[in-house]
Write an enzyme that holds these catalytic residues in place. Structure first.
Site, mmCIF file in Angstrom:
data_model
loop_
_atom_site.group_PDB
_atom_site.id
_atom_site.type_symbol
_atom_site.label_atom_id
_atom_site.label_comp_id
_atom_site.label_asym_id
_atom_site.label_seq_id
_atom_site.Cartn_x
_atom_site.Cartn_y
_atom_site.Cartn_z
ATOM 1 N N HIS A 164 -7.723 -3.835 0.292
ATOM 2 C CA HIS A 164 -6.740 -2.759 0.139
ATOM 3 C C HIS A 164 -5.864 -2.622 1.377
ATOM 4 O O HIS A 164 -5.382 -1.524 1.679
ATOM 5 C CB HIS A 164 -7.419 -1.422 -0.193
ATOM 6 C CG HIS A 164 -8.002 -1.384 -1.572
ATOM 7 N ND1 HIS A 164 -7.229 -1.400 -2.714
ATOM 8 C CD2 HIS A 164 -9.304 -1.355 -1.977
ATOM 9 C CE1 HIS A 164 -8.034 -1.369 -3.775
ATOM 10 N NE2 HIS A 164 -9.293 -1.351 -3.360
ATOM 11 N N GLU A 182 0.874 -1.175 0.000
ATOM 12 C CA GLU A 182 0.000 0.000 0.000
ATOM 13 C C GLU A 182 0.906 1.218 0.000
ATOM 14 O O GLU A 182 1.951 1.218 0.657
ATOM 15 C CB GLU A 182 -0.918 0.010 1.228
ATOM 16 C CG GLU A 182 -1.848 -1.189 1.318
ATOM 17 C CD GLU A 182 -2.757 -1.350 0.109
ATOM 18 O OE1 GLU A 182 -3.104 -0.329 -0.528
ATOM 19 O OE2 GLU A 182 -3.136 -2.496 -0.204
#
Length: 569
Positions: free
Chosen positions: A171, A32
């Site tokens: 995510h 990320e």
């Protein structure tokens, strides 16, 4: 009998079969980040899962401090806030553990170019080597295996739902890596139906591999599974490319698979007609031989220096009022080597400023000056201290200080430069102090490296051994900074008889001029890094290996603080 022969000839060897996918170790990872561009944007989280044969071998997960605030749109997408990463380790502290976790494995990621791009940039920024690992992109693989009738989208969430992943992508790095593991396994099951059962077949299956590349896999068939150097040769026997490998056959075969995505290298492979291999005792010998072959052949497709034996040096000119000059030819009393003229010039300017030497090329009369300004100073074009502004004894003191620093007998110029940046910091001229700090750090590194390399190159003969990882020893004989002989003592083999044989057959090396006694700077640097690795032992040396007591070795603590940006100036 004839039928048997035909069947035997048709049967594939284990090497041709390659590495079965069930025996291949994969590390599936995900990142990320604060944006989409490595460099301007930073990594906020790393997650990875190591698997083999459908079994999870380990997991790696951590938040990462990107050194900047997390943008609101990223917070909304990932749920990772600036407060969450503020106490997390920076990427330079995460990289060593991550690189160890992925060592020896095939890397897998969804849209792998994005993730590997960020990791490569991070490694490059912090001095780590990104491994030459095979990379499998599940996005590309899915596009090759699945049609639009199978799935309306190739996003990770859509593939996870289609292939029955046990983890939903969120995510967040570790959860997405776990989901990608299930996607990978689902895609590998479908690969079996099209006859792909080995890692090599999987890499060949990727669409970027041309039929011409696949046909050239046979160029690696004759190479041994040993460390060494390989040379790709073109239609006229010219050397196109030189590289090193721990396993010559395996490394060269990778050039004919999907793991090789560099355009210029694929162009080189298309031209190649033959691959020669030079077997070496171990990777150190291969690295040294590669440098020598690069210098000898100057291959067109290598980006690594084709002039590895060329270097830059700082010397005092031979005139009444010497100045520091950057030259190509090393001689006694030179400081270096430097890889580029610009870094050598920057170090020379820092040292000249600290010692009060002139930096211009205008000649000062041999009679000297006792304070009379030079022509440039009179014209107002120069304000730097130089021989035109100092007395003869003052200038001579500066020249002597530089000579003593280069010889390792006194480091007074370094202390002078440090005192000046401390004064700037106390006066709150922080930008100037930071610039001076960086300039001094570069000079300290250059002086320390030069002294260490010169100390090694001064030894007529040094024998060293390093563990080979299998209970044996990698052995080297070094003479005047040059690798003279290399060998191995396998597990169970007494090493000393091997040492004596290597010494007896070692290359004769005669010392040459300059601080490195005629040896190439890159050669000495590679040997120095190898000798200072953990576990390396000195078997014997013709003279003590020692650095100058008053060089830059004692500045290591200051240098580490300076490089971290926390120097207490």
């Amino acid at each position: 009998m004839d039928v048997g022969r035909r069947l035997d000839n048709a049967q594939l060897t284990f090497d041709e079969l390659g590495t079965p996918l069930r025996d291949t170790t994969f590390v599936v990872f995900d990142l990320e980040t604060t944006g989409t561009s490595p460099g301007p944007d930073g990594i906020t989280e790393v997650g990875a899962v190591k698997v083999r044969g459908g079994e999870v071998l380990g997991e790696f997960g951590t938040l990462v401090d990107p050194g900047t605030a997390v943008p609101p749109e990223i917070v909304e997408l990932t749920g990772i806030t600036t407060a969450m990463v503020r106490a997390a380790p920076p990427i330079e502290r995460v990289l060593p553990a991550f690189l160890e976790f992925i060592s020896g494995a095939v890397l897998v990621a969804h849209n792998a170019g994005f993730d590997t791009g960020f990791m490569r940039a991070a490694c490059r920024a912090h001095g780590y080597h990104w491994p030459r690992a095979a990379v499998v992109c599940t996005l590309r693989l899915a596009r090759r295996l699945l049609t639009r009738e199978d799935t309306p989208s190739y996003r990770l969430s859509a593939l996870a739902a289609l292939l029955g992943a046990r983890t939903d992508p969120t995510h967040r790095a570790l959860e997405d890596a776990r989901a990608t593991v299930d996607v990978l396994h689902g895609l590998l099951e479908r690969l079996g139906a099209v006859g792909v059962h080995s890692l090599e077949e999987l890499l060949d299956y990727l669409p970027e591999v041309t039929p011409a590349q696949r046909r050239k896999r046979g160029l690696a068939a004759h190479l041994p599974r040993r460390p060494g150097v390989y040379l790709f040769r073109g239609p006229n026997e010219e050397v196109l490319y030189v590289g090193t490998a721990r396993d010559l056959r395996r490394r060269v075969r990778q050039y004919f698979t999907g793991s090789e995505s560099r355009g210029r290298i694929r162009e080189m492979v298309a031209l190649a007609q033959r691959v020669d291999g030079v077997e070496c005792a171990h990777s150190l010998e291969a690295e040294i031989r590669e440098l020598r072959l690069l210098a000898a052949h100057r291959p067109a497709y290598n980006r690594k220096s084709k002039n590895p034996h060329k270097a830059w040096w700082i010397v005092l000119t031979e005139e009444a009022f010497p100045r520091l000059s950057v030259v190509r030819l090393a001689r006694d009393g030179a400081l270096g080597p430097f890889r580029s003229q610009s870094t050598a010039a920057a170090a020379a300017n820092t040292l000249a400023d600290a010692a009060g030497l002139r930096t211009c090329t205008q000649r000062i009369p041999a009679g000297g000056s006792t304070g009379t300004p030079c022509v440039l100073a009179e014209l107002g074009r120069c304000g730097a201290p130089c021989a035109g502004r100092q007395s003869v004894p003052e200038y001579a003191t500066g020249v002597h200080a530089v000579s003593e620093l280069i010889a390792g007998r006194d480091n007074a110029p370094l202390w002078t430069a440090r005192g000046r940046l401390e004064a700037l910091a106390e006066a709150q001229h922080f930008e100037q102090a930071a610039r001076r700090r960086d300039e001094l750090a570069a000079l300290v590194r250059a002086v320390r490296r030069g002294h260490r390399m010169a100390a090694l190159a001064a030894i007529p003969e040094l024998v060293a051994a390093a563990p080979d990882g299998n209970g044996g020893w990698e052995l080297v004989v070094i003479r005047y900074g040059r690798l003279a002989s290399a060998g191995v003592a396998r597990r169970g083999v007494p090493p000393m008889p091997v040492v004596e044989a290597l010494v007896a057959s070692a290359e004769t090396v005669l010392p040459g001029p300059g601080p490195l006694h005629g040896s190439a700077g890159e050669d000495v640097g590679i040997l120095l890094r190898w000798l200072t690795r953990p576990g390396v032992r000195l078997v014997r040396t013709a003279r003590p290996w020692a650095e100058p007591a008053r060089g830059a070795a004692g500045w290591q603590d200051w240098l580490e603080r300076a490089e971290s940006g926390r120097t207490p100036v």
